[in-house]
Design a protein around this motif. Structure first.
Motif, PDB file in Angstrom:
ATOM      1  N   HIS A 180      13.846  33.594   3.079  1.00 52.76           N
ATOM      2  CA  HIS A 180      14.493  32.349   3.479  1.00 52.76           C
ATOM      3  C   HIS A 180      13.712  31.667   4.601  1.00 52.76           C
ATOM      4  O   HIS A 180      13.043  32.316   5.412  1.00 52.76           O
ATOM      5  N   GLY A 181      13.817  30.366   4.643  1.00 54.42           N
ATOM      6  CA  GLY A 181      13.136  29.612   5.684  1.00 54.42           C
ATOM      7  C   GLY A 181      13.562  28.160   5.642  1.00 54.42           C
ATOM      8  O   GLY A 181      14.403  27.745   4.844  1.00 54.42           O
ATOM      9  N   MET A 182      12.956  27.362   6.509  1.00 58.53           N
ATOM     10  CA  MET A 182      13.243  25.937   6.598  1.00 58.53           C
ATOM     11  C   MET A 182      12.190  25.156   5.825  1.00 58.53           C
ATOM     12  O   MET A 182      10.988  25.402   5.966  1.00 58.53           O
ATOM     13  N   ARG A 233       0.838  -1.195   0.000  1.00 57.45           N
ATOM     14  CA  ARG A 233       0.000   0.000   0.000  1.00 57.45           C
ATOM     15  C   ARG A 233       0.876   1.250   0.000  1.00 57.45           C
ATOM     16  O   ARG A 233       2.046   1.194   0.371  1.00 57.45           O
ATOM     17  N   PRO A 234       0.314   2.385  -0.423  1.00 50.67           N
ATOM     18  CA  PRO A 234       1.144   3.585  -0.569  1.00 50.67           C
ATOM     19  C   PRO A 234       1.540   4.209   0.764  1.00 50.67           C
ATOM     20  O   PRO A 234       0.859   4.032   1.778  1.00 50.67           O
ATOM     21  N   VAL A 235       2.665   4.916   0.737  1.00 48.64           N
ATOM     22  CA  VAL A 235       3.042   5.797   1.833  1.00 48.64           C
ATOM     23  C   VAL A 235       2.563   7.201   1.470  1.00 48.64           C
ATOM     24  O   VAL A 235       2.113   7.444   0.348  1.00 48.64           O
ATOM     25  N   LYS A 236       2.671   8.110   2.399  1.00 51.55           N
ATOM     26  CA  LYS A 236       2.301   9.507   2.157  1.00 51.55           C
ATOM     27  C   LYS A 236       3.572  10.353   2.098  1.00 51.55           C
ATOM     28  O   LYS A 236       4.442  10.229   2.967  1.00 51.55           O
ATOM     29  N   VAL A 237       3.674  11.200   1.084  1.00 50.19           N
ATOM     30  CA  VAL A 237       4.797  12.121   0.988  1.00 50.19           C
ATOM     31  C   VAL A 237       4.256  13.548   0.979  1.00 50.19           C
ATOM     32  O   VAL A 237       3.192  13.826   0.426  1.00 50.19           O
ATOM     33  N   SER A 238       4.997  14.448   1.600  1.00 46.32           N
ATOM     34  CA  SER A 238       4.571  15.849   1.662  1.00 46.32           C
ATOM     35  C   SER A 238       5.784  16.744   1.859  1.00 46.32           C
ATOM     36  O   SER A 238       6.853  16.294   2.283  1.00 46.32           O
ATOM     37  N   ILE A 239       5.596  18.008   1.557  1.00 47.86           N
ATOM     38  CA  ILE A 239       6.660  18.990   1.720  1.00 47.86           C
ATOM     39  C   ILE A 239       6.018  20.302   2.148  1.00 47.86           C
ATOM     40  O   ILE A 239       4.919  20.647   1.702  1.00 47.86           O
ATOM     41  N   GLU A 250       4.145  26.898   7.568  1.00 48.29           N
ATOM     42  CA  GLU A 250       2.872  26.343   7.123  1.00 48.29           C
ATOM     43  C   GLU A 250       2.381  25.308   8.132  1.00 48.29           C
ATOM     44  O   GLU A 250       3.172  24.627   8.779  1.00 48.29           O
ATOM     45  N   ILE A 251       1.075  25.184   8.241  1.00 43.08           N
ATOM     46  CA  ILE A 251       0.506  24.238   9.209  1.00 43.08           C
ATOM     47  C   ILE A 251       0.847  22.810   8.817  1.00 43.08           C
ATOM     48  O   ILE A 251       1.320  22.021   9.619  1.00 43.08           O
TER      49      ILE A 251
END
Length: 282
Positions: free
Chosen positions: A253-255, A198-204, A209-210
């Motif tokens: 700039h940020g993380m 089954r799939p994993v979840k990827v995000s950035i 951002e919340i």
């Protein structure tokens, strides 16, 4: 007065305002153009402005050709192409730096030790294997890779400051990995893993951002394409990669935090080998 009647330094200055690809094409026009297009004046402009500082942070990777002193002895053109084809380890050796060949923009890779892996320091769940001693995965540029033994809660995150990346650039972030492979002589190579049907979840997301928008990602290479989500592909270095997401580096700039997780299904997972997360221009 024709262009070829201009002083070589003038031609080099003009070429320096183009691109690495254009400079290589210009070098074929004539002998004078070839000399001008290969000059340090041109290629110093194509290198990142802070390349000397980055090179000074390089650490030994067992290759004398990538030591700080040997790199500084190269012509600027040779240095440019060396950094395109030979990523250097920097800092504590858990990051690598390279240059995108077409644009000259910065590429970074966060090795497995640079990532935050839930339960990563628990020996019954994860094994940290010296890359030179792991026949079950391709060669790693880093000293260690992370081998998943058994978890039901998969949570891997990487973070990077945008101010060290090239400005005004759209970057893609890619999870680089493989699965434990069979090394039995005379048999077809097979992957040995469980729990990744089954799939994993990827995000950035940026740190202010919340949360990022999560996308399905199928890590198994033989997952049918009709499954909605992202799919992996094989790299030239024989690792696999799958896109986590993309972001743009502007003047603020940020993380940036990149995340891969599967914490909902409760399936026990094993056999994953983590190389790292790579960031490069799209």
């Amino acid at each position: 007065m024709g262009v070829t009647a201009l002083p070589e330094e003038c031609i080099a200055t003009i070429i320096s305002f183009t691109s690495p690809r254009d400079a290589c094409r210009d070098a074929l026009v004539s002998r004078m153009f070839g000399s001008a297009a290969g000059s340090d004046l041109v290629w110093n402009r194509f290198l990142p402005p802070d390349y000397q500082q980055i090179i000074s942070e390089s650490v030994s990777s067992g290759s004398s050709s990538s030591s700080s002193s040997s790199l500084n002895n190269l012509s600027k053109k040779d240095l440019y192409f060396h950094l395109c084809d030979n990523p250097i380890l920097i800092g504590n050796g858990n990051r690598s730096f390279a240059i995108d060949k077409l644009s000259g923009k910065k590429c970074y890779m966060l090795g497995a030790r640079e990532l935050s892996i839930i339960w990563g320091d628990t020996p019954q769940y994860w094994d940290w294997t010296p890359s030179a001693e792991t026949p079950v995965s391709p060669q790693s540029r880093f000293s260690e890779v992370a081998h998943l033994l058994d978890v039901c809660w998969l949570d891997i995150k990487g973070r990077i400051e945008t101010n060290i990346l090239s400005p005004n650039t759209r970057y893609g972030a890619y999870f680089v990995y493989t699965f434990v492979r069979s090394v039995e002589e005379g048999e077809d190579e097979e992957y040995y893993c469980t729990g990744f049907d089954r799939p994993v979840k990827v995000s950035i997301r940026f740190e202010n951002e919340i949360e990022g928008n999560a996308t399905n990602a199928y890590l198994l290479p033989d997952t049918p394409e009709e499954h909605d989500g992202r799919h992996p592909h094989m790299r030239e270095d024989m690792w696999m990669e799958i896109e986590i997401g993309e972001f743009f580096t502007d003047q603020v700039h940020g993380m940036v935090e990149m995340c891969l997780m599967e914490i909902e299904n409760g399936d026990w997972k094993s056999g994953l080998v983590v190389h790292g997360i790579e960031l490069r221009p799209k």
